[in-house]
Scaffold this motif. Sequence first.
Motif, short mmCIF file in Angstrom:
data_model
loop_
_atom_site.label_atom_id
_atom_site.label_comp_id
_atom_site.label_asym_id
_atom_site.label_seq_id
_atom_site.Cartn_x
_atom_site.Cartn_y
_atom_site.Cartn_z
N ILE A 160 0.87 -1.17 0.00
CA ILE A 160 0.00 0.00 0.00
C ILE A 160 0.91 1.22 0.00
N ASP A 164 -2.08 5.34 -2.75
CA ASP A 164 -3.18 4.41 -2.98
C ASP A 164 -4.47 4.88 -2.32
N SER A 168 -7.87 1.91 -5.65
CA SER A 168 -6.68 1.38 -6.33
C SER A 168 -6.22 0.07 -5.70
N ILE A 169 -6.38 -0.06 -4.38
CA ILE A 169 -6.06 -1.34 -3.73
C ILE A 169 -7.02 -2.43 -4.20
N LYS A 172 -5.79 -3.70 -7.37
CA LYS A 172 -4.62 -4.58 -7.18
C LYS A 172 -5.07 -5.99 -6.76
N ARG A 230 -8.15 9.32 1.08
CA ARG A 230 -7.83 8.19 0.20
C ARG A 230 -8.64 6.95 0.56
#
Length: 319
Positions: A160, A164, A168-169, A172, A230
Amino acid sequence: MTTKKLDIIFAGTPEFAAKHLEHLIANNYNVIACYTQPDRPAGRGKKLQPSAVKQVALEHNIPVCQPQSLKNEEALTELSSWNADLMIVVAYGLLLPQAALDAPKHGCINVHGSLLPKWRGAAPIQRSVLTGDTETGVTIMQMDIGLDTGDMLLVEKCDITNKDTSGSIYEKLQIIGPKALLKTVDQIAEASITPIKQDNELATYAHKLTKQEALIDWTLSAIEVERKIRGYQPWPVAYTELNGNIVKIWQAEVVSASSKPAGEIISADKSGITVATADGAIKITQLQPQGKKPMSVTDFINGRSDWVTPGNNLLVEAN
């Protein structure tokens, strides 16, 4: 590809689950049925919409089951009738009673978006970002009756970064999760897997997100506020109150220390809106007023400069 074909039931609902199902199908795993949530109203017309998993299943002529619950005898009888070797559960959204967990020959396995036993529960990705974790991943576990308490079968990690978002995580994990799942299914088929028990003393819980918690508390540190911005993307999105209006904040950065009271607007120009926190300051660069799309700070200030007058305090205003 597995050395022994397993008859698999797949249970899931959103896009994250659909990505795992697509990976199984693309690699010729034998998915004999899909379970997913009942169709839900969506869009302006509130028409019933099939889940992402249902759409993928229908595209590949896989039978779809959509029980309201798996706790009644009729649903359990149907589940057992598939005579499945394995059930894979990914963000399904329904609780599985013990009878459902026991129905397939090899039981049920789950893809969970954290490094168990950390962040058991509903929002593991978001809680990882919000608390400043530097790594996360997926854990494939053998499901039991507890909340994400089953034995771990395989763990894959990812970093991370300080850029991020939860979104976005999520992306992934959509890449590493399906690969980890296939590896686990192969090991189950080959009887080569070694389950590892979780250490319950290390467990933390990722409680479900609410809209209310996304309200920015300016008495936190700048680092904590930036994590909120975020961590609450793409939902519910961090927000504050400006000039009596709710405004979502999409992008911001931590800037130098400030001696101003927490919540005070220090400056507002085309480079950003800088707000003091209890420790440091935050420069906001992308915002979204109600009823509008996200916009740059320059576009926001044009016509709304009175909303962000330096010296105004967002804590006082919100109260």
